[in-house]
Structure formats: structure tokens, C-alpha cells
Design a protein around this motif. Structure first.
Motif, PDB file in Angstrom:
ATOM      1  N   ASP A   6       0.850  -1.196   0.000  1.00 29.42           N
ATOM      2  CA  ASP A   6       0.000   0.000   0.000  1.00 29.42           C
ATOM      3  C   ASP A   6       0.883   1.242   0.000  1.00 29.42           C
ATOM      4  O   ASP A   6       1.743   1.398   0.853  1.00 29.42           O
ATOM      5  N   PRO A   7       0.715   2.161  -0.978  1.00 32.07           N
ATOM      6  CA  PRO A   7       1.591   3.335  -1.058  1.00 32.07           C
ATOM      7  C   PRO A   7       1.515   4.226   0.165  1.00 32.07           C
ATOM      8  O   PRO A   7       2.447   4.970   0.442  1.00 32.07           O
ATOM      9  N   SER A   8       0.426   4.177   0.934  1.00 29.28           N
ATOM     10  CA  SER A   8       0.333   5.036   2.119  1.00 29.28           C
ATOM     11  C   SER A   8       1.311   4.633   3.198  1.00 29.28           C
ATOM     12  O   SER A   8       1.530   5.353   4.158  1.00 29.28           O
ATOM     13  N   LEU A   9       1.944   3.435   3.035  1.00 25.43           N
ATOM     14  CA  LEU A   9       2.927   2.988   4.015  1.00 25.43           C
ATOM     15  C   LEU A   9       4.221   3.780   3.920  1.00 25.43           C
ATOM     16  O   LEU A   9       4.959   3.903   4.877  1.00 25.43           O
ATOM     17  N   GLN A  10       4.508   4.322   2.744  1.00 24.09           N
ATOM     18  CA  GLN A  10       5.797   4.970   2.529  1.00 24.09           C
ATOM     19  C   GLN A  10       5.838   6.317   3.237  1.00 24.09           C
ATOM     20  O   GLN A  10       4.982   7.168   3.003  1.00 24.09           O
ATOM     21  N   PRO A  11       6.824   6.539   4.125  1.00 22.96           N
ATOM     22  CA  PRO A  11       6.905   7.796   4.864  1.00 22.96           C
ATOM     23  C   PRO A  11       6.977   9.019   3.977  1.00 22.96           C
ATOM     24  O   PRO A  11       6.491  10.075   4.317  1.00 22.96           O
ATOM     25  N   LYS A  39       7.039   2.321  11.707  1.00 23.63           N
ATOM     26  CA  LYS A  39       7.441   2.903  10.429  1.00 23.63           C
ATOM     27  C   LYS A  39       6.301   3.683   9.781  1.00 23.63           C
ATOM     28  O   LYS A  39       6.505   4.728   9.149  1.00 23.63           O
ATOM     29  N   THR A  40       5.079   3.190   9.961  1.00 24.26           N
ATOM     30  CA  THR A  40       3.919   3.840   9.359  1.00 24.26           C
ATOM     31  C   THR A  40       3.532   5.120  10.084  1.00 24.26           C
ATOM     32  O   THR A  40       3.177   6.128   9.464  1.00 24.26           O
ATOM     33  N   LEU A  41       3.604   5.101  11.422  1.00 21.30           N
ATOM     34  CA  LEU A  41       3.103   6.225  12.209  1.00 21.30           C
ATOM     35  C   LEU A  41       4.131   7.329  12.455  1.00 21.30           C
ATOM     36  O   LEU A  41       3.760   8.498  12.609  1.00 21.30           O
ATOM     37  N   GLN A  42       5.417   6.961  12.522  1.00 23.23           N
ATOM     38  CA  GLN A  42       6.443   7.939  12.889  1.00 23.23           C
ATOM     39  C   GLN A  42       6.389   9.221  12.049  1.00 23.23           C
ATOM     40  O   GLN A  42       6.377  10.323  12.600  1.00 23.23           O
ATOM     41  N   PRO A  43       6.355   9.110  10.714  1.00 20.84           N
ATOM     42  CA  PRO A  43       6.326  10.356   9.927  1.00 20.84           C
ATOM     43  C   PRO A  43       5.012  11.110  10.017  1.00 20.84           C
ATOM     44  O   PRO A  43       4.913  12.258   9.596  1.00 20.84           O
ATOM     45  N   ARG A  44       3.993  10.466  10.552  1.00 24.66           N
ATOM     46  CA  ARG A  44       2.679  11.095  10.615  1.00 24.66           C
ATOM     47  C   ARG A  44       2.426  11.812  11.937  1.00 24.66           C
ATOM     48  O   ARG A  44       1.887  12.914  11.942  1.00 24.66           O
ATOM     49  N   VAL A  45       2.783  11.198  13.058  1.00 25.13           N
ATOM     50  CA  VAL A  45       2.430  11.767  14.369  1.00 25.13           C
ATOM     51  C   VAL A  45       3.618  12.389  15.081  1.00 25.13           C
ATOM     52  O   VAL A  45       3.440  13.175  16.011  1.00 25.13           O
ATOM     53  N   GLY A  46       4.835  12.014  14.719  1.00 26.12           N
ATOM     54  CA  GLY A  46       6.000  12.645  15.315  1.00 26.12           C
ATOM     55  C   GLY A  46       6.692  11.839  16.391  1.00 26.12           C
ATOM     56  O   GLY A  46       7.912  11.880  16.517  1.00 26.12           O
ATOM     57  N   GLN A  47       5.950  11.070  17.202  1.00 24.41           N
ATOM     58  CA  GLN A  47       6.581  10.323  18.296  1.00 24.41           C
ATOM     59  C   GLN A  47       5.877   8.981  18.481  1.00 24.41           C
ATOM     60  O   GLN A  47       4.664   8.944  18.725  1.00 24.41           O
ATOM     61  N   VAL A  48       6.621   7.878  18.351  1.00 23.62           N
ATOM     62  CA  VAL A  48       6.067   6.537  18.509  1.00 23.62           C
ATOM     63  C   VAL A  48       7.003   5.710  19.381  1.00 23.62           C
ATOM     64  O   VAL A  48       8.209   5.638  19.104  1.00 23.62           O
ATOM     65  N   VAL A 126      -3.697  -1.278   5.490  1.00 20.09           N
ATOM     66  CA  VAL A 126      -3.063  -0.063   6.010  1.00 20.09           C
ATOM     67  C   VAL A 126      -4.087   1.059   6.166  1.00 20.09           C
ATOM     68  O   VAL A 126      -4.127   1.749   7.182  1.00 20.09           O
ATOM     69  N   THR A 127      -4.935   1.231   5.153  1.00 21.08           N
ATOM     70  CA  THR A 127      -5.920   2.315   5.229  1.00 21.08           C
ATOM     71  C   THR A 127      -6.864   2.123   6.405  1.00 21.08           C
ATOM     72  O   THR A 127      -7.306   3.092   7.023  1.00 21.08           O
ATOM     73  N   GLN A 128      -7.180   0.861   6.750  1.00 23.06           N
ATOM     74  CA  GLN A 128      -8.099   0.588   7.849  1.00 23.06           C
ATOM     75  C   GLN A 128      -7.497   1.021   9.183  1.00 23.06           C
ATOM     76  O   GLN A 128      -8.148   1.722   9.970  1.00 23.06           O
ATOM     77  N   ILE A 129      -6.247   0.625   9.458  1.00 22.56           N
ATOM     78  CA  ILE A 129      -5.633   0.992  10.732  1.00 22.56           C
ATOM     79  C   ILE A 129      -5.365   2.489  10.798  1.00 22.56           C
ATOM     80  O   ILE A 129      -5.540   3.130  11.841  1.00 22.56           O
ATOM     81  N   LEU A 130      -4.956   3.084   9.657  1.00 28.46           N
ATOM     82  CA  LEU A 130      -4.694   4.523   9.666  1.00 28.46           C
ATOM     83  C   LEU A 130      -5.959   5.328   9.917  1.00 28.46           C
ATOM     84  O   LEU A 130      -5.941   6.321  10.657  1.00 28.46           O
ATOM     85  N   ASN A 131      -7.068   4.914   9.319  1.00 26.71           N
ATOM     86  CA  ASN A 131      -8.331   5.621   9.557  1.00 26.71           C
ATOM     87  C   ASN A 131      -8.732   5.540  11.024  1.00 26.71           C
ATOM     88  O   ASN A 131      -9.175   6.530  11.622  1.00 26.71           O
ATOM     89  N   ALA A 132      -8.572   4.357  11.620  1.00 25.13           N
ATOM     90  CA  ALA A 132      -8.936   4.186  13.026  1.00 25.13           C
ATOM     91  C   ALA A 132      -8.066   5.067  13.923  1.00 25.13           C
ATOM     92  O   ALA A 132      -8.558   5.703  14.863  1.00 25.13           O
ATOM     93  N   LEU A 133      -6.761   5.097  13.643  1.00 26.68           N
ATOM     94  CA  LEU A 133      -5.857   5.879  14.488  1.00 26.68           C
ATOM     95  C   LEU A 133      -6.071   7.376  14.287  1.00 26.68           C
ATOM     96  O   LEU A 133      -6.024   8.143  15.255  1.00 26.68           O
ATOM     97  N   ARG A 134      -6.311   7.783  13.058  1.00 21.26           N
ATOM     98  CA  ARG A 134      -6.541   9.209  12.820  1.00 21.26           C
ATOM     99  C   ARG A 134      -7.828   9.665  13.509  1.00 21.26           C
ATOM    100  O   ARG A 134      -7.877  10.741  14.116  1.00 21.26           O
ATOM    101  N   GLN A 135      -8.857   8.851  13.438  1.00 20.87           N
ATOM    102  CA  GLN A 135     -10.108   9.198  14.118  1.00 20.87           C
ATOM    103  C   GLN A 135      -9.910   9.266  15.630  1.00 20.87           C
ATOM    104  O   GLN A 135     -10.468  10.136  16.309  1.00 20.87           O
ATOM    105  N   GLY A 136      -9.084   8.358  16.163  1.00 22.38           N
ATOM    106  CA  GLY A 136      -8.801   8.389  17.595  1.00 22.38           C
ATOM    107  C   GLY A 136      -8.084   9.666  17.991  1.00 22.38           C
ATOM    108  O   GLY A 136      -8.411  10.285  19.013  1.00 22.38           O
ATOM    109  N   LEU A 137      -7.114  10.090  17.193  1.00 20.03           N
ATOM    110  CA  LEU A 137      -6.386  11.320  17.498  1.00 20.03           C
ATOM    111  C   LEU A 137      -7.282  12.548  17.330  1.00 20.03           C
ATOM    112  O   LEU A 137      -7.140  13.530  18.060  1.00 20.03           O
ATOM    113  N   GLU A 138      -8.205  12.488  16.382  1.00 23.24           N
ATOM    114  CA  GLU A 138      -9.149  13.597  16.224  1.00 23.24           C
ATOM    115  C   GLU A 138     -10.071  13.691  17.439  1.00 23.24           C
ATOM    116  O   GLU A 138     -10.400  14.789  17.899  1.00 23.24           O
ATOM    117  N   ARG A 139     -10.483  12.523  17.982  1.00 19.06           N
ATOM    118  CA  ARG A 139     -11.306  12.550  19.192  1.00 19.06           C
ATOM    119  C   ARG A 139     -10.522  13.129  20.364  1.00 19.06           C
ATOM    120  O   ARG A 139     -11.062  13.891  21.177  1.00 19.06           O
TER     121      ARG A 139
END
Length: 481
Positions: A6-11, A39-48, A126-139
Motif C-alpha cells: 500500500d503506497p500510504s505505508l511509505q513515509p 514505520k507507518t506512524l512515525q512520519p505522521r504523528v512525530g513520536q512513537v 493499512v488504510t483501515q488501521i490509519l483511519n482508526a488511528l486518525r479518528q482516535g487522534l481527532e477525538r
């Protein structure tokens, strides 16, 4: 294992701008899964951070602060659900997304009852876990925003509306704020108390690229010295020796202001120890909660304000020179009301229009003569003092001339005692107001007396003077009885 093609995996292609800055903990006993999520979350959230067991994760949670936890149910030792229950009992309020390869309806129900925010079955895309985590951070972000709003409502005080007017002084201030709002530099607002520094800070925020983020005001003068660090920077969770004891973790105001503006009012009142800490935060853009070994990156704009002359405070050794220079990247001075009295009519009209509906009273009419009397006063409390006068006048039903008369009398006494007049006051041509002002005072006092049926005690309370003073005035006018 997730679809790593899945291309969304690439930082390099991670949509960083759509993800809030956050700290995430991954708890899974499979090294491949931990590595993938890191590897997936680090470039997105900053700290893992990651852990292979609940016991190792528990140690991390005690020392660090996390916005979201990705938790596997099937762990060696303590299960994910059991650890989640313990976390919630200790006061952890972050988002928790449970993942598992073996689950049924009963497990899902138990997970939700334990406090899980979401529940995902392996294998997932990948899209499924990312959507869940993004929604959690938005909450989590919405909870912070709600906290800010509740805090603002709880501490709600009328804004010092100092930006109303068309004078050269106010138009210059508005232009300066407009220019500075577009950049992300630290701003120091200076000026006397009551000139509208918080309103200026709000204008900076609402006209900046951070307008969609929170505006978090804090008055440094009202913070207890013992609690300043935890209020600003938060505190780590401390677990006691017995169940239910210890201290839950909490976020500080820097965290609540993530993505927005933190307004540090009365920065000159900050104790020396916190001045040193704040300087480090401003330079490194990282905070360390009380009791934590981990630093948290913060993304906030700092606007500070003070009615003190910080240069004098530095000279006296009460304020750090290095912090003063760090805050003084852009300094904007708010003019006192006596320097733009030509805005008096606009300010009075503004306060009547905004306060009358709020108080549930009809608006009052202020005559041109009364406006001229208002302009004779130096207004040491600035726009805030004028606002308070208009509010009292709205309650009474007419301009509160008695309060104005007392203020002018105090001003005259100061001048008679040789107190230096301000440049603005010295340049104002005084009107021969004594006789007319006495007449206005008489009319107002008699009107208030009439409105309360001659009850002098009640009238004195409404007028803000003593009964003896009221009786003396009435006797002078031959209105006794």
C-alpha cells in the motif's frame, strides 16, 4: 500481516499535514507488527514508542504521556484487556485502539466495556488501521478543545475591547497586528492594565494560519507557584503502593494549545524558576511534564503580555534578560485610553450595544455634553474602566455621573498635589465643567432617589456612595425630607 505494498505505508508520501502532532504507544508481542506500525506512524504523528508486553508498556506509561495506545489483546503475561482496565482505573484517558487475530462478539463487548475506543481484527489493511488511528487522534483533539472551551466559560470575564475606534493610534495598532498575525513569531504585548491585550492576542490568533486551532489564555499572576509547572507542562501519572492511590497524569496548557496559540498574560509575574523553564521550552519547542523523563514536542505559538516594563524588571534582577530578549522578537505596545480619547464615542456606543442585550436592559442615551465630560477624565483603568462605567450606567438606566464625578475629583486632587500629568492629559483643553457637572450629578442623584421612592439607603447603594454623602448632597440642594 498488513499489505505493505500500500503506497500510504511509505513515509515520503505520508500526509503529515492532516495528522495532529501526537505521542503514540504500540503494544504488540510480534516484532514485525511493531516495526510496521512504528514505520507507518512515525512520519505522521512525530513520536512513537513500542513495547512487547503489557508489563513493559506499563513502565512506559508511568514515565511518558501518550495521546493514543495501539494495543494487542493476546499478549504474554497480562492480557491487553486486563491491562486496559487497570489503565482506566488509574485515570488514563487517552485513546486506545485494540487489535487482535482472535476475537468473537463477547471479546469485542468486553473490550469496549474496558474502555477501548476502537476494535480492529488482524489482518487489516493499512488504510483501515490509519483511519482508526486518525479518528482516535481527532477525538483526543476534540476533548482538548472541549476542555479549553469549558475552561474559558468557567473563567469567562468580559473582554477588554480596546481595538474599537478610528483614531491614528488604534488604526496603527490594528495594522501592526494584521502584519504580525501572518508570521509565527513570538509576540510580546505591552501596555497599561485594561488596554485590551487579551483582545489583541485573540486578533493575532484569529488572523493567523493557526486560527482553526485552540486559543488558550492563562494569567501567570493567578497561578499558584506550587502548581505552575503542572498547569503549563502537565504531570506524569504516579501509581501508589495500593490500588486507587497515587496521582493520575494530566496534560498541561501547552498540550491543550497544540496547533494553536498559548497566551501568557502577565508574563512579568512568572517566578524565576519557571522563567528558566519557559526559556528552554521556547528555544527547544519541547516540554517535560512534572515527574516524567520524556520530553514532548509542542507546536504552539506564544503570545505574551505584561503591564510591567520588562526592561526595568530585568535591570532590577526580577526578570531574566535572556527570556526578555527571547520574548521581544516582536513587541507591540497598546496605547492607553487617554492617548486616543477621540474614540470615546465609538467605544461608548460599542459597549452599550454589546452589554445592554447581555444584561437584559434597554440601551441608554449619552449626550454630546456627557461625552465631553467623559473625555475630560484620564481613565487610569483605561478601556476596562470605561466599560465598567457603562455597565453600571446601563443597570441604573442613565450615565453614572456620580462615579464620573468622583473620578474627576480624584484626578483633580492628584493634580493639585503636584502629581505629573500625562502628555495626553496635559495636551487636552479642560472645559469649564464644574458647574454643569454638578448639575448633571444633581439630576442623576435625584432621578435615582425618585426611582426608589425616596429610599436614601437604597439610592446610596445604587449610586456607589455613602448615605451620609447622599444626605449632604440633598441638603445642599434644599431637597431634604
Amino acid at each position: 500481516m498488513p499489505d505493505t505494498a500500500d503506497p500510504s505505508l511509505q513515509p515520503a508520501t505520508a500526509p503529515r499535514e492532516h495528522w495532529p502532532l501526537a505521542a503514540v504507544l504500540v503494544v504488540d508481542d510480534e516484532p514485525g507488527m511493531r516495526h510496521f506500525l512504528e514505520k507507518t506512524l512515525q512520519p505522521r504523528v512525530g513520536q512513537v514508542h513500542s513495547a512487547a508486553s503489557a508489563e513493559a508498556a506499563d513502565d512506559l506509561v508511568r514515565r511518558h504521556r501518550y495521546d493514543l495506545v495501539v494495543l494487542d489483546i493476546a499478549l504474554p503475561g497480562i492480557s491487553g484487556i486486563s491491562w486496559l482496565k487497570a489503565l482506566r482505573e488509574r485515570g488514563f484517558d487517552g485513546e486506545v485502539v485494540l487489535i487482535t487475530a482472535f476475537a468473537d462478539l463477547d471479546t469485542a463487548i468486553e473490550a469496549l466495556r474496558a474502555g477501548a475506543s476502537d476494535f480492529i481484527l488482524k489482518p487489516f489493511r493499512v488504510t483501515q488501521i490509519l483511519n482508526a488511528l486518525r479518528q482516535g487522534l481527532e477525538r483526543a483533539g476534540l476533548r482538548r478543545e472541549n476542555w479549553v472551551l469549558r475552561r474559558a466559560l468557567h473563567q469567562a470575564t468580559p473582554a477588554a475591547d480596546g481595538l474599537v475606534g478610528d483614531s491614528i493610534a488604534i488604526k496603527g495598532l490594528q495594522a501592526a497586528l494584521q502584519r504580525v498575525a501572518a508570521v509565527d513569531s513570538i509576540v510580546l504585548l505591552t501596555g497599561e492594565s485594561g488596554t485590551g491585550k487579551e483582545l489583541a492576542a485573540l486578533a493575532l490568533h484569529h488572523n493567523s494560519p493557526r486560527a482553526a486551532g485552540p486559543f488558550v489564555p492563562v494569567n501567570c499572576a493567578t497561578l499558584s507557584p506550587e502548581l505552575i509547572d503542572s498547569e503549563l507542562f502537565g504531570q506524569a501519572q504516579i501509581t501508589g503502593s495500593t490500588p486507587g492511590s497515587g496521582r493520575p497524569g494530566r496534560d498541561g496548557l501547552f498540550v491543550y494549545a497544540q496547533g494553536g496559540t498559548l497566551f501568557l498574560d502577565e508574563i512579568g509575574e512568572l517566578p524565576p524558576a519557571q522563567q528558566a523553564t519557559l526559556l528552554r521550552v521556547l528555544e527547544e519547542r519541547r516540554i517535560r511534564p512534572v515527574g516524567s523523563e520524556q520530553e514532548i514536542p509542542v507546536d504552539v505559538r506564544i503570545v505574551a503580555a505584561t503591564h510591567r516594563k520588562l526592561a526595568d524588571e530585568v535591570e532590577a534582577g526580577r526578570f531574566r534578560k535572556d527570556l526578555y530578549y527571547r520574548l521581544q522578537v516582536v513587541e507591540i505596545n497598546l496605547p492607553p485610553l487617554r492617548a486616543h480619547k477621540e474614540d470615546m464615542a465609538a467605544l461608548v456606543a460599542h459597549f452599550i450595544a454589546t452589554l445592554a442585550p447581555r444584561l437584559g436592559v434597554p440601551p441608554i442615551t449619552v449626550t454630546d455634553d456627557e461625552l465631553r465630560y467623559l473625555q475630560q477624565y484620564d481613565w487610569p483603568g483605561n478601556v476596562r474602566e470605561l466599560r465598567n462605567l457603562i455597565e453600571r450606567s446601563l443597570i441604573l438606566g442613565a450615565l453614572n455621573v456620580s462615579a464620573l464625578y468622583q473620578g474627576l475629583a480624584r484626578q483633580d486632587r492628584r493634580q493639585e498635589a503636584g502629581a505629573p500629568r500625562t502628555a495626553a492629559a496635559a495636551g487636552t483643553t479642560a472645559l469649564p465643567a464644574t458647574t454643569d457637572l454638578h448639575t448633571l450629578e444633581k439630576q442623576h442623584i435625584l432621578a435615582v432617589l425618585d426611582s426608589v421612592g425616596g429610599d436614601k439607603t437604597r439610592a446610596a447603594q445604587l449610586l456607589g456612595i455613602s448615605r451620609r454623602t447622599l444626605e449632604r448632597r440633598v441638603a445642599e440642594w434644599g431637597q431634604g425630607g
